[in-house]
Design a protein around this motif. Structure first.
Motif: not given
Length: 172
Positions: A38-42, A44-49, A79-83
């Motif tokens: 899950a990519a948490k974009l700067r 605040g939105t998220s998308r799967d990668l 800057g995207t966090l990868l979860l």
């Protein structure tokens, strides 16, 4: 539960590859071919990668995702966090081995029970792991995560015991 396994540092090359600062002790499993993060974009939105490829280059992990095909798109992910999910991790058989998410949030105490703070995160450096403690006064302290200094890790009890050498926890 999702935990941070990496942070996109920058785009690399022209084909959408990303340089990732690893924040997990098992990058081979987290960034394996076909893994979905899950990519948490700067914003605040998220998308799967989905991991299409991963390799080390000059000490940094370079990752290509199926959904990121160009450098322009890669630049937007800086800057995207990868979860990753903790449910996907196999249990550890070694009683002295811990996942980062198991340590984060534990109380840090001296041997006499005096509370000195809380484990904020684990930094994986070239010289070994460091516990980042948020002390009671709000300041941070780095503690080498070695048995001589952290003799007790009690995940079930929610604490780590720190036996610091003289000066390690002194305020600057």
């Amino acid at each position: 539960m999702d935990v941070v396994v990496g942070r996109v540092a920058k785009a690399h090359g022209i084909r959408g590859e990303l340089a990732v600062d690893v924040r997990t002790d098992s990058p081979e499993a987290r960034f394996a071919l076909g893994s979905v993060l899950a990519a948490k974009l700067r914003d605040g939105t998220s998308r799967d990668l989905t991991v299409a490829a991963a390799r080390y280059h000059s000490g940094r992990l370079l990752v290509r995702f199926e959904e990121v095909l160009t450098r322009d798109v890669a630049e937007l992910l800086r800057g995207t966090l990868l979860l990753g999910s903790t449910d996907a991790l196999p249990p550890t058989d070694d009683p002295d081995e811990f996942y980062d998410h198991q340590l984060e949030g534990l109380a840090a105490e001296l041997a006499d029970g005096t509370r000195i703070g809380t484990v904020k995160e684990i930094v994986h450096g070239p010289g070994g792991e460091l516990l980042v403690l948020v002390r009671e006064d709000g300041s941070e302290a780095l503690v080498p995560f070695v048995r001589q200094i952290v003799p007790t890790v009690d995940v079930a009890g929610g604490r780590v015991v720190v036996d610091p050498p003289e000066g390690l926890l002194d305020a600057d």
